[in-house]
Write a protein that holds these residues in place. Structure first.
Motif, PDB file in Angstrom:
ATOM      1  N   HIS A 196      18.460  47.996  20.277  1.00  0.00           N
ATOM      2  CA  HIS A 196      19.284  48.669  19.199  1.00  0.00           C
ATOM      3  C   HIS A 196      19.667  48.440  18.318  1.00  0.00           C
ATOM      4  CE1 HIS A 196      21.229  53.065  18.858  1.00  0.00           C
ATOM      5  NE2 HIS A 196      19.873  53.069  19.281  1.00  0.00           N
ATOM      6  N   PHE A 197      18.907  48.953  17.608  1.00  0.00           N
ATOM      7  CA  PHE A 197      19.938  48.413  16.249  1.00  0.00           C
ATOM      8  C   PHE A 197      19.529  49.501  15.160  1.00  0.00           C
ATOM      9  CE2 PHE A 197      19.297  46.689  11.701  1.00  0.00           C
ATOM     10  CZ  PHE A 197      20.395  46.095  11.320  1.00  0.00           C
ATOM     11  N   LYS A 198      20.732  49.888  14.529  1.00  0.00           N
ATOM     12  CA  LYS A 198      20.583  51.919  13.524  1.00  0.00           C
ATOM     13  C   LYS A 198      19.943  53.116  14.114  1.00  0.00           C
ATOM     14  CE  LYS A 198      21.972  48.424   9.912  1.00  0.00           C
ATOM     15  NZ  LYS A 198      21.849  48.254   8.402  1.00  0.00           N
ATOM     16  N   GLY A 199      20.329  52.906  15.410  1.00  0.00           N
ATOM     17  CA  GLY A 199      19.845  54.337  15.664  1.00  0.00           C
ATOM     18  C   GLY A 199      18.358  54.072  16.466  1.00  0.00           C
ATOM     19  N   GLN A 200      17.928  53.316  16.319  1.00  0.00           N
ATOM     20  CA  GLN A 200      16.635  53.103  16.856  1.00  0.00           C
ATOM     21  C   GLN A 200      16.599  51.778  17.325  1.00  0.00           C
ATOM     22  OE1 GLN A 200      14.136  54.568  15.734  1.00  0.00           O
ATOM     23  NE2 GLN A 200      14.875  55.347  13.934  1.00  0.00           N
ATOM     24  N   TYR A 201      15.529  52.133  18.868  1.00  0.00           N
ATOM     25  CA  TYR A 201      14.884  51.368  20.012  1.00  0.00           C
ATOM     26  C   TYR A 201      13.898  50.195  19.206  1.00  0.00           C
ATOM     27  CZ  TYR A 201      17.960  52.906  22.698  1.00  0.00           C
ATOM     28  OH  TYR A 201      19.190  53.843  23.317  1.00  0.00           O
ATOM     29  N   PHE A 202      14.061  48.766  19.185  1.00  0.00           N
ATOM     30  CA  PHE A 202      12.593  47.834  18.352  1.00  0.00           C
ATOM     31  C   PHE A 202      12.009  47.041  19.785  1.00  0.00           C
ATOM     32  CE2 PHE A 202      15.176  49.153  14.946  1.00  0.00           C
ATOM     33  CZ  PHE A 202      13.888  48.781  13.341  1.00  0.00           C
ATOM     34  N   LEU A 203      10.813  46.815  19.257  1.00  0.00           N
ATOM     35  CA  LEU A 203       9.467  46.181  20.252  1.00  0.00           C
ATOM     36  C   LEU A 203       9.519  45.201  19.685  1.00  0.00           C
ATOM     37  CD1 LEU A 203       9.261  45.822  22.955  1.00  0.00           C
ATOM     38  CD2 LEU A 203       7.204  47.605  22.797  1.00  0.00           C
ATOM     39  N   PHE A 204       9.882  43.812  19.815  1.00  0.00           N
ATOM     40  CA  PHE A 204       8.885  42.905  19.393  1.00  0.00           C
ATOM     41  C   PHE A 204       8.105  42.372  20.948  1.00  0.00           C
ATOM     42  CE2 PHE A 204      13.059  43.934  17.192  1.00  0.00           C
ATOM     43  CZ  PHE A 204      12.378  42.601  15.374  1.00  0.00           C
ATOM     44  N   ALA A 205       7.371  41.178  20.073  1.00  0.00           N
ATOM     45  CA  ALA A 205       6.031  41.246  21.220  1.00  0.00           C
ATOM     46  C   ALA A 205       4.765  40.315  20.594  1.00  0.00           C
ATOM     47  CB  ALA A 205       5.471  42.318  22.185  1.00  0.00           C
ATOM     48  N   SER A 206       4.763  39.046  21.347  1.00  0.00           N
ATOM     49  CA  SER A 206       4.409  37.888  21.437  1.00  0.00           C
ATOM     50  C   SER A 206       2.829  38.373  20.136  1.00  0.00           C
ATOM     51  CB  SER A 206       3.861  36.938  22.355  1.00  0.00           C
ATOM     52  OG  SER A 206       4.756  36.739  23.188  1.00  0.00           O
ATOM     53  N   LYS A 207       3.160  37.662  18.948  1.00  0.00           N
ATOM     54  CA  LYS A 207       1.538  37.901  18.283  1.00  0.00           C
ATOM     55  C   LYS A 207       1.332  38.975  18.204  1.00  0.00           C
ATOM     56  CE  LYS A 207      -0.941  33.123  19.255  1.00  0.00           C
ATOM     57  NZ  LYS A 207      -0.786  33.305  17.805  1.00  0.00           N
ATOM     58  N   SER A 208       1.032  40.649  17.796  1.00  0.00           N
ATOM     59  CA  SER A 208       1.755  41.545  17.647  1.00  0.00           C
ATOM     60  C   SER A 208       1.512  41.797  15.987  1.00  0.00           C
ATOM     61  CB  SER A 208       2.693  42.322  18.089  1.00  0.00           C
ATOM     62  OG  SER A 208       2.587  42.058  19.715  1.00  0.00           O
ATOM     63  N   SER A 209       1.031  41.061  15.276  1.00  0.00           N
ATOM     64  CA  SER A 209       1.023  41.567  13.613  1.00  0.00           C
ATOM     65  C   SER A 209       2.254  42.306  13.246  1.00  0.00           C
ATOM     66  CB  SER A 209      -0.101  42.166  13.691  1.00  0.00           C
ATOM     67  OG  SER A 209      -1.511  41.435  13.720  1.00  0.00           O
ATOM     68  N   GLY A 210       3.642  42.274  13.948  1.00  0.00           N
ATOM     69  CA  GLY A 210       4.914  43.180  13.617  1.00  0.00           C
ATOM     70  C   GLY A 210       5.356  42.993  14.458  1.00  0.00           C
ATOM     71  N   TYR A 211       6.176  45.086  14.609  1.00  0.00           N
ATOM     72  CA  TYR A 211       6.285  44.915  16.141  1.00  0.00           C
ATOM     73  C   TYR A 211       6.494  46.172  15.976  1.00  0.00           C
ATOM     74  CZ  TYR A 211       9.777  44.255  12.202  1.00  0.00           C
ATOM     75  OH  TYR A 211      10.312  44.748  10.299  1.00  0.00           O
ATOM     76  N   TRP A 212       7.612  46.939  16.606  1.00  0.00           N
ATOM     77  CA  TRP A 212       7.251  48.837  16.641  1.00  0.00           C
ATOM     78  C   TRP A 212       9.317  49.171  16.903  1.00  0.00           C
ATOM     79  CZ3 TRP A 212       4.697  45.279  19.468  1.00  0.00           C
ATOM     80  CH2 TRP A 212       2.934  45.455  19.649  1.00  0.00           C
ATOM     81  N   TYR A 213       9.231  50.271  16.380  1.00  0.00           N
ATOM     82  CA  TYR A 213      10.208  51.085  16.498  1.00  0.00           C
ATOM     83  C   TYR A 213       9.997  52.704  17.130  1.00  0.00           C
ATOM     84  CZ  TYR A 213      10.729  52.874  11.847  1.00  0.00           C
ATOM     85  OH  TYR A 213       9.186  53.715  10.448  1.00  0.00           O
ATOM     86  N   SER A 214      10.981  52.929  17.853  1.00  0.00           N
ATOM     87  CA  SER A 214      11.377  54.815  18.181  1.00  0.00           C
ATOM     88  C   SER A 214      12.416  54.830  18.142  1.00  0.00           C
ATOM     89  CB  SER A 214      10.326  54.265  19.232  1.00  0.00           C
ATOM     90  OG  SER A 214      10.417  55.632  19.994  1.00  0.00           O
ATOM     91  N   SER A 215      13.002  56.233  18.410  1.00  0.00           N
ATOM     92  CA  SER A 215      13.984  56.404  18.545  1.00  0.00           C
ATOM     93  C   SER A 215      14.327  57.219  20.003  1.00  0.00           C
ATOM     94  CB  SER A 215      14.643  57.584  17.353  1.00  0.00           C
ATOM     95  OG  SER A 215      13.732  58.950  17.528  1.00  0.00           O
ATOM     96  N   ASP A 216      12.684  58.343  20.768  1.00  0.00           N
ATOM     97  CA  ASP A 216      12.973  58.079  21.877  1.00  0.00           C
ATOM     98  C   ASP A 216      11.521  57.747  22.842  1.00  0.00           C
ATOM     99  OD1 ASP A 216       9.755  59.202  20.301  1.00  0.00           O
ATOM    100  OD2 ASP A 216      10.634  60.302  20.077  1.00  0.00           O
ATOM    101  N   PHE A 217      11.542  56.779  22.278  1.00  0.00           N
ATOM    102  CA  PHE A 217      10.550  56.202  23.993  1.00  0.00           C
ATOM    103  C   PHE A 217       9.251  56.231  23.554  1.00  0.00           C
ATOM    104  CE2 PHE A 217      14.602  54.124  25.080  1.00  0.00           C
ATOM    105  CZ  PHE A 217      14.250  53.191  24.645  1.00  0.00           C
ATOM    106  N   SER A 218       8.981  57.649  23.033  1.00  0.00           N
ATOM    107  CA  SER A 218       7.837  58.339  22.598  1.00  0.00           C
ATOM    108  C   SER A 218       6.224  57.997  22.191  1.00  0.00           C
ATOM    109  CB  SER A 218       7.568  60.141  22.857  1.00  0.00           C
ATOM    110  OG  SER A 218       6.246  60.143  23.073  1.00  0.00           O
TER     111      SER A 218
END
Length: 445
Positions: A63-85
């Protein structure tokens, strides 16, 4: 009875029913539930022989600055969400951040998010105060090795790492201000397949070789330190996490008697190893790696499972019925994690407009992510499931396989379009979800 008209290749798990609640005749635009595996635009493998194979593994959620960040191997980047949906994929060039390496590791410190990933030796540490924009800067080269994981306490940065069938999980300590080593590497734990049966290699723990020990993660709870690890191998449904517990982040670490603490060898998709624990308010969740591993060992997905510490301090994850709809993680979710819905489509009568080779239509409803129905064309095709009895349906999951795909990396024009209809008699149909114009990549809708 349910019919899906679609373009492309389909694999489906259909849930769920509670006869006492009113029926809804449209898909909710903003659902309160989700279904594993996570519905992300997984990147296609870039390695030789990996055409059409998606992978994501070794998740880290922070959790960082109001968002949930999701990092994963070899994903060309990462994802973020405020609501997990709804997840936004931040695609970052490998020249900016080593997003094509395995097992990312992150931590927050003084308004910045720090990042590194697996390496054979030292690795660069990066930081960002605006990861949503994909802006990162180099900080300093630090020891990394394979499968790094960070834990921050006071002015110390604890780094745990290791991925080997021989060597243990190691730890080391750095000064957060200078990033210099203040405690040299020390062994934390290793495999013991002779006494820990769940650590044995194989789909049924039947193979004699030593398992891989990898995927370290540290969690502090009520003054105890839980050093988690993954074993026996990411290609098996038996891939799981155990934990050792200590009174200090440097040990000594004692094997937890309730291991494994995250284990899912069955269901629609198996495997629940190498991930992290994260909190949403007071509630813990386990982000984990799932195994498909048919076309390649590293054909994998990501899932979230609720996790808890019981009154005796034992850590565990609730993976039972982990493929069925659950309420989205919130501060209020607690142990009320899922509605009372059960699977309806398993082995029900199913027909299709066409079938290609031995990819029979029955594989649509066998509740196995490793099999799929394939139609003869990628034009308009349909499949129909007869639930046999009147049911009130609350959730439907549509899962797409990658049969015949040749993409590599992030491909902007990959999407899955379909129309979902229902009927009480198999003759008169009404549309409950029209996604024929959908232009987004949602392989587990």
């Amino acid at each position: 009875m349910y019919k899906i008209g679609m373009t492309g290749v389909l694999l489906i798990a259909l849930g769920a029913c509670n006869m006492e609640r009113p029926i809804e005749t449209r898909i909710k635009e903003n659902p309160s539930t989700f279904c594993n595996p996570l519905n992300l635009d997984y990147r296609f493998m870039k390695i030789d022989g990996g055409n059409g194979i998606r992978e994501a593994a070794d998740p880290v959620v922070t959790h960082f600055k109001g968002q949930y960040f999701l990092f994963a191997s070899k994903s060309s980047g990462y994802w973020y969400s405020s609501d997990f949906s709804s997840w936004t994929h931040v695609v970052v060039p490998d020249s900016v951040l080593p997003v094509e390496d395995y097992a990312p590791a992150v931590f927050e410190y003084e308004g910045h998010l720090y990042y590194t990933a697996s390496s054979g030796g030292n690795a660069m540490l990066y930081r960002s105060d605006n990861p949503q924009a994909g802006v990162w800067e180099k900080v300093k080269e630090i020891p990394s090795h394979w499968d790094p994981a960070f834990y921050v306490e006071n002015d110390k940065l604890y780094l745990y790492y290791g991925s080997s069938p021989v060597n243990p999980i190691y730890g080391t300590v750095l000064d957060l201000k200078t990033l210099e080593i203040v405690k040299e590497p020390f062994p934390c734990l290793n495999s013991d397949k002779e006494h820990h049966g769940w650590e044995r290699s194989g789909a049924y723990h039947e193979e004699p070789q030593r398992p891989y020990i990898e995927g370290a993660w540290m969690t502090e709870h009520n003054g105890k330190y839980y050093l988690q690890y993954a074993t026996p191998g990411t290609q098996w449904k038996t891939y799981a996490d155990g934990t050792y517990v200590a009174d200090s982040p440097v040990g000594p670490f004692v094997y937890a008697p309730n291991n494994p603490v995250s284990y899912k060898p069955g269901g629609f998709i198996g495997g629940a190893g190498h991930g992290c624990l994260f909190q949403v308010g007071p509630n813990y969740w386990k982000a984990a790696t799932n195994s498909i591993s048919i076309r390649h060992w590293f054909e994998r997905r990501l899932s979230f499972y609720p996790a808890y510490f019981d009154a005796d301090g034992y850590l565990y994850s609730e993976t039972a019925f982990g493929d069925y709809p659950m309420f989205l993680p919130t501060e209020e979710t607690g142990k009320n994690i899922r509605p009372e819905w059960m699977l309806l489509s398993f082995h029900k009568p199913v027909t299709a407009s066409s079938v290609k080779d031995d990819f029979s239509v029955e594989k649509l409803v066998d509740e196995d992510v490793r099999t799929a129905w394939v139609a003869n064309s990628n034009q308009e095709e349909w499949v129909q499931i007869d639930l046999l009895n009147p049911c009130k349906v609350y959730a439907i999951q549509v899962n797409y396989d990658e049969y015949g795909a040749n993409q590599k990396g992030i491909v902007p024009d990959v999407y899955q379009s379909y129309v979902l209809s229902a009927s009480k008699n198999g003759k008169d149909w009404y549309v409950i979800a029209d996604k024929s114009r959908k232009k987004t990549d949602t392989p587990h809708d």
